[in-house]
Design a protein around this motif. Structure first.
Motif, PDB file in Angstrom:
ATOM      1  N   GLY A 145       0.714  -1.002   0.072  1.00  0.00           N
ATOM      2  CA  GLY A 145       0.086   0.138  -0.044  1.00  0.00           C
ATOM      3  C   GLY A 145       0.837   1.346  -0.096  1.00  0.00           C
ATOM      4  O   GLY A 145       0.887   2.081  -1.013  1.00  0.00           O
ATOM      5  N   ARG A 146       1.542   1.444   0.992  1.00  0.00           N
ATOM      6  CA  ARG A 146       2.489   2.588   1.132  1.00  0.00           C
ATOM      7  C   ARG A 146       3.943   2.355   1.156  1.00  0.00           C
ATOM      8  O   ARG A 146       4.284   1.296   1.785  1.00  0.00           O
ATOM      9  N   VAL A 147       4.627   2.958   0.225  1.00  0.00           N
ATOM     10  CA  VAL A 147       6.050   2.569  -0.209  1.00  0.00           C
ATOM     11  C   VAL A 147       6.765   3.916  -0.031  1.00  0.00           C
ATOM     12  O   VAL A 147       6.310   4.999  -0.545  1.00  0.00           O
ATOM     13  N   ALA A 148       7.914   3.700   0.405  1.00  0.00           N
ATOM     14  CA  ALA A 148       8.849   4.893   0.811  1.00  0.00           C
ATOM     15  C   ALA A 148      10.108   4.413  -0.157  1.00  0.00           C
ATOM     16  O   ALA A 148      10.736   3.311  -0.015  1.00  0.00           O
ATOM     17  N   VAL A 149      10.400   5.413  -1.283  1.00  0.00           N
ATOM     18  CA  VAL A 149      11.704   5.322  -1.785  1.00  0.00           C
ATOM     19  C   VAL A 149      12.719   6.426  -1.370  1.00  0.00           C
ATOM     20  O   VAL A 149      12.471   7.701  -1.254  1.00  0.00           O
ATOM     21  N   LEU A 150      13.831   6.086  -1.008  1.00  0.00           N
ATOM     22  CA  LEU A 150      14.827   6.905  -0.430  1.00  0.00           C
ATOM     23  C   LEU A 150      15.945   6.800  -1.722  1.00  0.00           C
ATOM     24  O   LEU A 150      16.611   5.567  -2.023  1.00  0.00           O
ATOM     25  N   ASP A 151      16.353   7.923  -2.228  1.00  0.00           N
ATOM     26  CA  ASP A 151      17.351   7.933  -3.299  1.00  0.00           C
ATOM     27  C   ASP A 151      18.351   8.592  -2.873  1.00  0.00           C
ATOM     28  O   ASP A 151      18.427   9.593  -2.469  1.00  0.00           O
ATOM     29  N   TRP A 152      19.643   7.792  -2.541  1.00  0.00           N
ATOM     30  CA  TRP A 152      20.868   8.639  -2.085  1.00  0.00           C
ATOM     31  C   TRP A 152      21.941   8.742  -3.320  1.00  0.00           C
ATOM     32  O   TRP A 152      23.181   9.135  -3.165  1.00  0.00           O
ATOM     33  N   ASP A 153      21.557   8.486  -4.770  1.00  0.00           N
ATOM     34  CA  ASP A 153      22.272   8.705  -5.759  1.00  0.00           C
ATOM     35  C   ASP A 153      22.519  10.147  -5.580  1.00  0.00           C
ATOM     36  O   ASP A 153      21.938  11.059  -5.121  1.00  0.00           O
ATOM     37  N   VAL A 154      23.836  10.492  -6.019  1.00  0.00           N
ATOM     38  CA  VAL A 154      24.246  11.913  -5.891  1.00  0.00           C
ATOM     39  C   VAL A 154      23.295  12.925  -6.834  1.00  0.00           C
ATOM     40  O   VAL A 154      23.492  14.184  -6.635  1.00  0.00           O
ATOM     41  N   HIS A 155      22.703  12.391  -7.825  1.00  0.00           N
ATOM     42  CA  HIS A 155      21.857  13.314  -8.758  1.00  0.00           C
ATOM     43  C   HIS A 155      20.319  12.869  -8.257  1.00  0.00           C
ATOM     44  O   HIS A 155      20.216  12.037  -7.973  1.00  0.00           O
ATOM     45  N   HIS A 156      19.574  14.259  -8.589  1.00  0.00           N
ATOM     46  CA  HIS A 156      18.455  14.249  -8.056  1.00  0.00           C
ATOM     47  C   HIS A 156      17.383  13.058  -8.944  1.00  0.00           C
ATOM     48  O   HIS A 156      17.595  12.840  -9.980  1.00  0.00           O
ATOM     49  N   GLY A 157      16.790  12.408  -8.026  1.00  0.00           N
ATOM     50  CA  GLY A 157      15.854  11.285  -8.690  1.00  0.00           C
ATOM     51  C   GLY A 157      14.420  12.059  -9.423  1.00  0.00           C
ATOM     52  O   GLY A 157      13.600  11.631  -8.905  1.00  0.00           O
ATOM     53  N   ASN A 158      14.539  12.698 -10.400  1.00  0.00           N
ATOM     54  CA  ASN A 158      13.790  13.491 -11.184  1.00  0.00           C
ATOM     55  C   ASN A 158      12.565  12.625 -11.611  1.00  0.00           C
ATOM     56  O   ASN A 158      11.364  13.001 -11.674  1.00  0.00           O
ATOM     57  N   GLY A 159      13.094  11.409 -12.020  1.00  0.00           N
ATOM     58  CA  GLY A 159      11.967  10.497 -12.743  1.00  0.00           C
ATOM     59  C   GLY A 159      11.114  10.023 -11.693  1.00  0.00           C
ATOM     60  O   GLY A 159       9.884   9.913 -11.993  1.00  0.00           O
ATOM     61  N   THR A 160      11.703   9.356 -10.775  1.00  0.00           N
ATOM     62  CA  THR A 160      10.828   8.810  -9.454  1.00  0.00           C
ATOM     63  C   THR A 160      10.067  10.059  -8.997  1.00  0.00           C
ATOM     64  O   THR A 160       8.703   9.817  -8.779  1.00  0.00           O
ATOM     65  N   GLU A 161      10.683  11.110  -8.818  1.00  0.00           N
ATOM     66  CA  GLU A 161       9.618  12.120  -8.249  1.00  0.00           C
ATOM     67  C   GLU A 161       8.522  12.566  -9.260  1.00  0.00           C
ATOM     68  O   GLU A 161       7.318  12.616  -8.951  1.00  0.00           O
ATOM     69  N   HIS A 162       8.776  12.745 -10.401  1.00  0.00           N
ATOM     70  CA  HIS A 162       7.669  13.013 -11.468  1.00  0.00           C
ATOM     71  C   HIS A 162       6.551  11.883 -11.496  1.00  0.00           C
ATOM     72  O   HIS A 162       5.411  12.233 -11.459  1.00  0.00           O
ATOM     73  N   ILE A 163       6.932  10.753 -11.305  1.00  0.00           N
ATOM     74  CA  ILE A 163       5.946   9.814 -11.716  1.00  0.00           C
ATOM     75  C   ILE A 163       4.701   9.632 -10.352  1.00  0.00           C
ATOM     76  O   ILE A 163       3.792   9.457 -10.549  1.00  0.00           O
ATOM     77  N   PHE A 164       5.606   9.999  -9.388  1.00  0.00           N
ATOM     78  CA  PHE A 164       4.678   9.904  -7.967  1.00  0.00           C
ATOM     79  C   PHE A 164       4.379  11.295  -7.265  1.00  0.00           C
ATOM     80  O   PHE A 164       3.692  11.404  -6.223  1.00  0.00           O
ATOM     81  N   TYR A 165       4.532  12.269  -8.168  1.00  0.00           N
ATOM     82  CA  TYR A 165       4.338  13.538  -7.554  1.00  0.00           C
ATOM     83  C   TYR A 165       3.005  13.927  -7.074  1.00  0.00           C
ATOM     84  O   TYR A 165       2.871  15.007  -6.307  1.00  0.00           O
ATOM     85  N   ASP A 166       2.153  13.484  -7.593  1.00  0.00           N
ATOM     86  CA  ASP A 166       0.720  13.769  -7.481  1.00  0.00           C
ATOM     87  C   ASP A 166      -0.109  12.496  -6.409  1.00  0.00           C
ATOM     88  O   ASP A 166      -1.377  12.544  -6.000  1.00  0.00           O
ATOM     89  N   ARG A 167       0.969  11.719  -5.885  1.00  0.00           N
ATOM     90  CA  ARG A 167       0.430  10.576  -4.997  1.00  0.00           C
ATOM     91  C   ARG A 167       0.739  10.905  -3.599  1.00  0.00           C
ATOM     92  O   ARG A 167       1.931  11.139  -3.383  1.00  0.00           O
ATOM     93  N   ASP A 168       0.036  10.236  -2.699  1.00  0.00           N
ATOM     94  CA  ASP A 168       0.220   9.965  -1.281  1.00  0.00           C
ATOM     95  C   ASP A 168       0.598   8.556  -0.871  1.00  0.00           C
ATOM     96  O   ASP A 168       1.083   8.292   0.192  1.00  0.00           O
TER      97      ASP A 168
END
Length: 368
Positions: free
Chosen positions: A171-194
């Motif tokens: 149900g609830r998933v947490a994604v932690l991205d510690w790659d040195v570059h911003h995880g813009n794709g993951t952000e974009h895909i889930f930006y409207d969701r809780d």
């Protein structure tokens, strides 16, 4: 503890052709012998080789996976994008987006890379494994649904999440991205969701230049469920662990996910050629321990790590090995060969105090 390790030799065969990160080849720019793609197979292959040499493979469930089914790809990527990618791949390769070159067969390799992440997550959520690591290549955290960029051709983590959700496993998933570059794709895909919390720790304005601001916190139902932590160049072991302790771990405790996924890039490492951070083997091991403890506290230990960036062929394997040591509890080690040097190069107390103040500002932004 049962830790899975998902890999496939074919992922090492992904190629970008004669490609340069910044300068166009031709004219007075001499072609590069290795093809010019910083996203080299050697960082991953050398990690896999190091694992064999130390014997840590004996402590892991070594697995591969099938190519990701088309139905699961289409939960994230439009059919038109997938069809165009396949067509160009069959015709010899090319480039669909920004800095995403691929050779003939690139579609199948990208589909396999996504399949490794997908199967690893399904196996963790089903209880077949306690946790897992997917050595996915090409990486995925920059890829938007219809626009690949930054060496990322399919959104591996997002595809895995949607596949798991479609099967009622999370149900609830947490994604932690510690790659040195911003995880813009993951952000974009889930930006409207809780139902997916996205947290990105990255070097400010490294890549992409126009995303990753702390003010970008989500939209609509997703407001407050996207967290960007843009750190300045030069942050090292102390700063990264403080970021975890003051922001990431409290955010995970507040969200209470069913599973935690880490976009495990090693390009914040001190020897990375395209970033300016100062993390060490010990940094990645300590952060893994922190997130593993959080998973055990919050979601019965359900934790998946998916390989992203990291471009030092010598240093990345030791960072990855330390992550696997902590993840699996293995006593087989690969000591950092540069330990005395990296310790001497860490930021001094004055620099760490400045970084700590900035981390405090970020924590306030997120109400932590």
């Amino acid at each position: 503890m049962s830790t899975g390790f998902y890999w496939d030799e074919r992922c090492f065969w992904h190629a970008g052709g004669n490609y340069a990160l910044t300068f166009p080849l031709g004219g007075l720019v001499q072609p590069l012998a290795a093809g010019g793609l910083p996203e080299s197979p050697e960082t991953k292959r050398r990690l896999r080789n190091l694992m064999s040499v130390t014997g840590i493979t004996e402590d892991l469930a070594m697995r591969s996976a099938e190519m990701c089914p088309r139905a699961d790809l289409e939960r994230v990527h439009p059919a038109q994008y997938l069809d165009k990618f396949k067509e160009m791949s069959d015709a010899g390769g090319g480039e669909l987006g920004l800095r995403t070159p691929f050779a003939k067969g690139g579609y199948e390799i990208a589909t396999l890379s996504a399949g490794l992440a997908r199967q690893a997550l399904l196996d963790v959520l089903s209880g077949d494994l306690d946790n897992a690591y997917a050595l996915s290549r090409p990486p995925g955290h920059h890829c938007l649904p219809d626009w690949p960029n930054g060496f990322c051709l399919m959104a591996n983590i997002a595809i895995a999440i949607e596949a798991a959700k479609a099967r009622g496993l999370a149900g609830r998933v947490a994604v932690l991205d510690w790659d040195v570059h911003h995880g813009n794709g993951t952000e974009h895909i889930f930006y409207d969701r809780d139902d997916v919390l996205t947290i990105s720790i990255h070097q400010e304005k490294n890549y992409p230049l126009d995303t990753g601001d702390v003010a970008d916190k989500g939209r609509g139902a997703g407001e407050g469920f996207n967290m960007n932590i843009p750190l300045p160049p030069g942050v090292g072991h102390v700063g990264y662990l403080e970021t975890m302790e003051r922001i990431v771990l409290p955010a995970l405790d507040r969200y209470k996910p069913d599973v935690i996924i880490v976009a495990s890039g090693f390009d914040a490492g001190i020897y990375d050629p395209i970033a300016q951070m100062m993390c060490t083997v010990e940094t990645f091991g300590a952060m893994t321990g922190q997130v593993k403890d959080a998973a055990e506290r919050l979601c019965d230990g359900k934790l998946l790590m998916v390989h992203e960036g990291g471009y030092s062929e010598v240093y990345v394997p030791f960072c990855g090995h330390r992550v696997l040591e902590v993840l699996s509890g293995s006593s087989r080690t690969a000591p950092d060969p540069m330990a005395p040097t990296v310790a001497a190069r860490q930021p001094n107390d004055r620099a760490n105090a400045h970084i700590s103040a900035l981390i405090g500002e970020f924590a306030g932004e997120f109400g932590l």
